[in-house]
Write an enzyme that holds these catalytic residues in place. Structure first.
Site, PDB file in Angstrom:
ATOM      1  N   THR A  27      -1.743  -7.771  -0.535  1.00  0.00           N
ATOM      2  CA  THR A  27      -0.370  -7.286  -0.397  1.00  0.00           C
ATOM      3  C   THR A  27       0.489  -8.417   0.164  1.00  0.00           C
ATOM      4  OG1 THR A  27      -0.595  -6.557   1.899  1.00  0.00           O
ATOM      5  CG2 THR A  27      -1.219  -4.971   0.173  1.00  0.00           C
TER       6      THR A  27
ATOM      7  N   ILE B 158       0.829  -1.198   0.000  1.00  0.00           N
ATOM      8  CA  ILE B 158       0.000   0.000   0.000  1.00  0.00           C
ATOM      9  C   ILE B 158       0.866   1.251   0.000  1.00  0.00           C
ATOM     10  CG2 ILE B 158      -1.701   1.325   1.309  1.00  0.00           C
ATOM     11  CD1 ILE B 158      -2.794  -1.342   2.370  1.00  0.00           C
TER      12      ILE B 158
ATOM     13  N   SER C 210      -7.188   1.069   9.818  1.00  0.00           N
ATOM     14  CA  SER C 210      -7.624  -0.224   9.277  1.00  0.00           C
ATOM     15  C   SER C 210      -9.095  -0.431   9.605  1.00  0.00           C
ATOM     16  CB  SER C 210      -6.798  -1.355   9.903  1.00  0.00           C
ATOM     17  OG  SER C 210      -7.347  -2.626   9.616  1.00  0.00           O
TER      18      SER C 210
ATOM     19  N   LYS D 251      -4.507  -0.418  15.755  1.00  0.00           N
ATOM     20  CA  LYS D 251      -5.129   0.349  14.679  1.00  0.00           C
ATOM     21  C   LYS D 251      -6.253   1.234  15.218  1.00  0.00           C
ATOM     22  CE  LYS D 251      -2.590  -0.704  11.192  1.00  0.00           C
ATOM     23  NZ  LYS D 251      -1.773   0.349  10.535  1.00  0.00           N
TER      24      LYS D 251
ATOM     25  N   TYR E 229      -3.363  -6.391  17.310  1.00  0.00           N
ATOM     26  CA  TYR E 229      -3.288  -5.593  16.086  1.00  0.00           C
ATOM     27  C   TYR E 229      -4.485  -4.654  15.995  1.00  0.00           C
ATOM     28  CZ  TYR E 229      -3.746  -4.485  11.114  1.00  0.00           C
ATOM     29  OH  TYR E 229      -3.914  -3.823   9.913  1.00  0.00           O
TER      30      TYR E 229
END
Length: 253
Positions: A196, A20, A146, A165, A161
């Site tokens: 990705t 990204i 995110s 975010k 995670y």
């Protein structure tokens, strides 16, 4: 359309060597911005082609976003190499770690916090100082959050995670409020499922994710370029403290 070109502006993108971040570099360069990237890995061949393809200045710097001294050295180098200018900062460097809540170790959490929060926080702080020093009239800071800051990722266990975010998105409004007197806008982009290097290890999940997305496909990195260019440009001059969801509708379905 006249508000979109970025010719003459300088952008720093963390995590710009691939994925990204690389797509953001390409989008900003296509709009005319000069590009500097901070990353701990070597840039891909695609980054090396940006300068020739779009007739802009580009340079890569080996910077560890978890180290304040490394970030400071990176910004000092950009100031020297780009005539003291900085107009755009995109905090895209980030990591993910699939670990259940009950299994998360201190090392797991520290690694995520250092990259996803500390790196974003001090990267944005140093960028803001550089923008103020350069007296830019079009400062734009863009944080990459995110969909994990909006919803539970049901198919994977990654609470740590998601927490990092969520923190990134929570930083946007208070940062925007403090920096508004300096003419600097702060916004974020929340990508959905994107193909990705970070999602490559989970090929078995691709069909599952497709079934969760309103438009039935994962995003390509190029699908996020428009949001980044918009937030970097004068077309978004009245946007600050906001988040743009680029998620194919997954959070609404």
């Amino acid at each position: 359309m006249a508000a979109l070109p970025l010719k003459g502006r300088v952008a720093v993108i963390t995590g710009g060597a691939r994925g990204i971040g690389l797509a953001f570099c390409q989008g900003l360069a296509e709009a005319g911005a000069d590009i500097a990237i901070f990353d701990i890995i070597s840039p891909s061949p695609a980054f090396k082609m940006i300068s020739t393809e779009y007739s802009v200045r580009t340079k890569s710097y080996e910077v560890d976003v978890t180290s304040l001294s490394s970030l400071e050295a990176g910004f000092a180098s950009v100031a020297a190499d780009f005539d003291g200018k900085l107009d755009i900062f995109v905090a895209c460097a980030g990591i993910n770690k699939m670990v259940e809540f009950l299994s998360t170790t201190e090392a797991d959490l520290d690694h995520l916090l250092n990259v996803n929060i500390k790196g974003v926080y001090f990267g944005a702080q140093l960028a803001a100082k550089a923008m103020i020093s350069s007296a830019t009239t079009c400062g734009s800071i863009i944080l990459v959050a995110s969909i994990a800051s909006y919803i539970t990722i049901r198919s994977l266990s990654q609470p740590a995670y998601c927490g990092t975010k969520g923190a990134v998105r929570a930083l946007v409004a208070p940062m925007a409020a403090e920096l508004s007197k300096h003419g600097i806008r702060v916004n974020s982009i929340s990508p959905g499922y994107v193909k990705t290097e970070m999602t490559a290890p989970f090929p078995h999940m691709l069909e599952v994710w497709k079934g969760e997305i309103m438009n039935g496909r994962l995003a390509e990195p190029d699908d996020l370029k428009g949001a980044c260019v918009f937030l970097a440009s004068d077309a978004s001059r009245y946007c600050t403290g906001s988040d743009i969801l680029v998620d194919g509708g997954v959070t609404k379905w």
